[in-house]
Design a protein around this motif. Sequence first.
Motif, mmCIF file in Angstrom:
data_model
loop_
_atom_site.group_PDB
_atom_site.id
_atom_site.type_symbol
_atom_site.label_atom_id
_atom_site.label_comp_id
_atom_site.label_asym_id
_atom_site.label_seq_id
_atom_site.Cartn_x
_atom_site.Cartn_y
_atom_site.Cartn_z
ATOM 1 N N ILE A 33 64.891 -10.268 73.629
ATOM 2 C CA ILE A 33 66.314 -10.399 73.321
ATOM 3 C C ILE A 33 66.713 -11.845 73.618
ATOM 4 C CG2 ILE A 33 68.661 -9.617 73.818
ATOM 5 C CD1 ILE A 33 67.480 -6.953 74.774
ATOM 6 N N ALA A 34 67.233 -12.524 72.606
ATOM 7 C CA ALA A 34 67.684 -13.902 72.806
ATOM 8 C C ALA A 34 69.106 -13.899 73.356
ATOM 9 C CB ALA A 34 67.639 -14.663 71.498
ATOM 10 N N VAL A 35 69.312 -14.642 74.427
ATOM 11 C CA VAL A 35 70.650 -14.798 75.010
ATOM 12 C C VAL A 35 71.123 -16.200 74.629
ATOM 13 C CG1 VAL A 35 71.999 -14.870 77.136
ATOM 14 C CG2 VAL A 35 70.112 -13.238 76.906
ATOM 15 N N VAL A 36 72.168 -16.267 73.808
ATOM 16 C CA VAL A 36 72.607 -17.550 73.279
ATOM 17 C C VAL A 36 74.041 -17.853 73.688
ATOM 18 C CG1 VAL A 36 72.717 -19.016 71.234
ATOM 19 C CG2 VAL A 36 71.210 -17.029 71.241
ATOM 20 N N ILE A 74 63.850 -11.592 78.219
ATOM 21 C CA ILE A 74 65.018 -12.415 77.895
ATOM 22 C C ILE A 74 64.572 -13.824 77.506
ATOM 23 C CG2 ILE A 74 67.144 -13.465 78.790
ATOM 24 C CD1 ILE A 74 67.372 -10.431 78.364
ATOM 25 N N VAL A 75 65.055 -14.287 76.342
ATOM 26 C CA VAL A 75 64.768 -15.644 75.866
ATOM 27 C C VAL A 75 66.116 -16.383 75.796
ATOM 28 C CG1 VAL A 75 63.860 -17.033 73.970
ATOM 29 C CG2 VAL A 75 62.838 -14.794 74.485
ATOM 30 N N VAL A 76 66.284 -17.414 76.608
ATOM 31 C CA VAL A 76 67.567 -18.125 76.680
ATOM 32 C C VAL A 76 67.600 -19.301 75.701
ATOM 33 C CG1 VAL A 76 69.133 -19.428 78.185
ATOM 34 C CG2 VAL A 76 67.895 -17.448 79.091
ATOM 35 N N GLU A 77 68.680 -19.377 74.930
ATOM 36 C CA GLU A 77 68.866 -20.473 73.973
ATOM 37 C C GLU A 77 70.243 -21.106 74.189
ATOM 38 O OE1 GLU A 77 66.914 -21.841 71.806
ATOM 39 O OE2 GLU A 77 65.281 -20.426 71.413
ATOM 40 N N ASP A 78 70.323 -22.408 73.993
ATOM 41 C CA ASP A 78 71.565 -23.161 74.207
ATOM 42 C C ASP A 78 72.157 -23.614 72.875
ATOM 43 O OD1 ASP A 78 73.608 -24.790 75.193
ATOM 44 O OD2 ASP A 78 72.262 -26.478 75.600
ATOM 45 N N GLN A 85 74.514 -26.718 66.093
ATOM 46 C CA GLN A 85 73.446 -26.337 67.014
ATOM 47 C C GLN A 85 73.252 -24.820 66.997
ATOM 48 O OE1 GLN A 85 73.501 -28.785 70.497
ATOM 49 N NE2 GLN A 85 72.426 -27.264 71.730
ATOM 50 N N ALA A 86 74.345 -24.090 66.841
ATOM 51 C CA ALA A 86 74.273 -22.620 66.800
ATOM 52 C C ALA A 86 73.450 -22.156 65.605
ATOM 53 C CB ALA A 86 75.678 -22.028 66.737
ATOM 54 N N VAL A 87 73.642 -22.803 64.452
ATOM 55 C CA VAL A 87 72.882 -22.451 63.246
ATOM 56 C C VAL A 87 71.401 -22.783 63.433
ATOM 57 C CG1 VAL A 87 72.536 -23.055 60.801
ATOM 58 C CG2 VAL A 87 74.843 -22.587 61.667
ATOM 59 N N SER A 88 71.110 -23.924 64.050
ATOM 60 C CA SER A 88 69.713 -24.303 64.326
ATOM 61 C C SER A 88 69.047 -23.288 65.242
ATOM 62 C CB SER A 88 69.649 -25.686 64.985
ATOM 63 O OG SER A 88 70.120 -26.674 64.110
ATOM 64 N N VAL A 89 69.784 -22.869 66.276
ATOM 65 C CA VAL A 89 69.258 -21.873 67.219
ATOM 66 C C VAL A 89 68.999 -20.553 66.495
ATOM 67 C CG1 VAL A 89 69.880 -20.413 69.190
ATOM 68 C CG2 VAL A 89 70.231 -22.865 69.323
ATOM 69 N N ALA A 90 69.942 -20.133 65.653
ATOM 70 C CA ALA A 90 69.795 -18.877 64.913
ATOM 71 C C ALA A 90 68.558 -18.915 64.017
ATOM 72 C CB ALA A 90 71.047 -18.606 64.092
ATOM 73 N N ASN A 91 68.338 -20.045 63.356
ATOM 74 C CA ASN A 91 67.143 -20.188 62.506
ATOM 75 C C ASN A 91 65.861 -20.140 63.327
ATOM 76 O OD1 ASN A 91 67.991 -20.425 59.724
ATOM 77 N ND2 ASN A 91 68.982 -22.338 60.276
ATOM 78 N N ARG A 92 65.909 -20.739 64.515
ATOM 79 C CA ARG A 92 64.741 -20.721 65.399
ATOM 80 C C ARG A 92 64.434 -19.299 65.871
ATOM 81 N NH1 ARG A 92 66.048 -24.920 68.324
ATOM 82 N NH2 ARG A 92 66.885 -23.921 70.191
ATOM 83 N N ILE A 93 65.491 -18.548 66.199
ATOM 84 C CA ILE A 93 65.322 -17.155 66.640
ATOM 85 C C ILE A 93 64.721 -16.311 65.511
ATOM 86 C CG2 ILE A 93 66.654 -15.055 67.195
ATOM 87 C CD1 ILE A 93 68.523 -16.951 68.853
ATOM 88 N N ALA A 94 65.225 -16.528 64.293
ATOM 89 C CA ALA A 94 64.704 -15.784 63.141
ATOM 90 C C ALA A 94 63.229 -16.113 62.906
ATOM 91 C CB ALA A 94 65.531 -16.101 61.897
ATOM 92 N N ILE A 98 62.388 -12.719 66.622
ATOM 93 C CA ILE A 98 63.209 -11.983 67.594
ATOM 94 C C ILE A 98 64.227 -11.136 66.832
ATOM 95 C CG2 ILE A 98 64.901 -12.228 69.468
ATOM 96 C CD1 ILE A 98 63.386 -14.802 70.294
ATOM 97 N N LYS A 99 64.367 -9.879 67.240
ATOM 98 C CA LYS A 99 65.194 -8.941 66.473
ATOM 99 C C LYS A 99 66.588 -8.717 67.049
ATOM 100 C CE LYS A 99 61.102 -6.295 65.064
ATOM 101 N NZ LYS A 99 60.442 -4.972 65.130
ATOM 102 N N PHE A 100 66.807 -9.176 68.285
ATOM 103 C CA PHE A 100 68.080 -8.876 68.945
ATOM 104 C C PHE A 100 68.660 -10.114 69.622
ATOM 105 C CE2 PHE A 100 65.368 -5.100 69.062
ATOM 106 C CZ PHE A 100 66.151 -4.219 68.312
ATOM 107 N N VAL A 101 69.988 -10.264 69.512
ATOM 108 C CA VAL A 101 70.670 -11.419 70.100
ATOM 109 C C VAL A 101 71.865 -10.958 70.926
ATOM 110 C CG1 VAL A 101 72.008 -13.511 69.601
ATOM 111 C CG2 VAL A 101 69.961 -12.988 68.258
ATOM 112 N N ASP A 102 71.939 -11.451 72.156
ATOM 113 C CA ASP A 102 73.089 -11.279 73.042
ATOM 114 C C ASP A 102 73.822 -12.622 72.993
ATOM 115 O OD1 ASP A 102 74.874 -11.113 75.155
ATOM 116 O OD2 ASP A 102 73.360 -10.749 76.706
ATOM 117 N N GLY A 103 74.844 -12.728 72.142
ATOM 118 C CA GLY A 103 75.541 -14.008 71.967
ATOM 119 C C GLY A 103 76.246 -13.992 70.621
ATOM 120 N N HIS A 104 76.858 -15.065 70.261
ATOM 121 C CA HIS A 104 77.097 -16.327 70.962
ATOM 122 C C HIS A 104 78.424 -16.207 71.720
ATOM 123 C CE1 HIS A 104 74.300 -18.905 68.186
ATOM 124 N NE2 HIS A 104 73.973 -17.631 68.054
#
Length: 379
Positions: A33-36, A74-78, A85-94, A98-104
Amino acid sequence: MGGFELKSAKFLGAAVFATVLSASAAYAEDISIAVVGPMTGQLAPIGDQFKQGANAAAAAINEKGGIGGKKIKIVVEDDACDPKQAVSVANRIAAAGIKFVDGHACSGSTIPASAIYAENGIVMITPASSNPELTEAAFKKGWPTILRLYIRDDAGGNFVGPWIAKKYAGKNVVLLHDKSAYGQGAADAVKKTMNEGGLKEIAYEGINAGEKDYSALVTKLKELKADVVYFGGYHPEGGLIKRQAKEQNFDFQLIMPDSLSNPEFWQIAGPAGEGTMFVFPSDPQAKPEAKEAVEKIKAGGFSPEGFTLFSYGVIQAIAQGVERAGSDDPAKVAAALKDGKPIATVVGEITLDEKGDIKDPKFDINQWHDGKYAPIKLD
């Protein structure tokens, strides 16, 4: 013939064994689960709340055997609350699968990132973003995996706008916002219901976030003889405005949305922050469901304020969604979370509607006093 049958049987047995092995390996894999959120920058305390809440929830669930035997990782992303930066992080998660995101956190970042998650069939549940457009747009576009375990601005506005209209009838009320999706959304929601309640603001305008000198704004508020200022924005600007107003010997009642639940507000405003109010979901720390989690988080040296328990609740919701769906397929998990059955979380039992929003949210108006805040009794 017999030899062929024996070889076939051996081959079949090996194939079945290999399938069982691979199934066991897949079953034993972690659920990532990515925490962004803003792990750096002015709003980093919010990112820390996300991280602390998510880690505490994952630890509690993993101690009890995880999700169907799988452990949560838990995978933490900033994203620094920056849309690009949020779009870049989302692309990296995809790309990482990773199938689940706790954020933004910030709506201005969550909304553009949500398009990436929807396109890749990723479940995103925000524990903080309140702009209605997030789930409204997702629903219209048929994006079923975009959810919110938090309040919407319009719900918060429906609550506080009429209260301001009644309590401050005949007073000079100014509405400000920081031009962000979050801040302007909150101010617009309050404006609508406050006006409907019979009170018209004497001024409505945007300010530039990130500045250090708001003395010109304070001078203008003085000239307007503002009694009350509702500011849709974040704690750094709110704290500076109050402090700089005190320096000009000018006082007014500041009311803000949920961003003011951050302890850093008092560090910025100091005693000038005395009496400042903000709207927040009914105190999650006071709920019986949160007792054990609150104690454990505090024992680790962290105070579970602000969005900590909402982030914890997102991890709980994902776990229950996987269990209900009997699968970690994001579409099935999202459908399971919107099936009308209550989801048990530390912020109480919640039910999500077809748009992925919480049904019937409850609110408090909190007030800062001597460095701490608590709900006030509403008249």
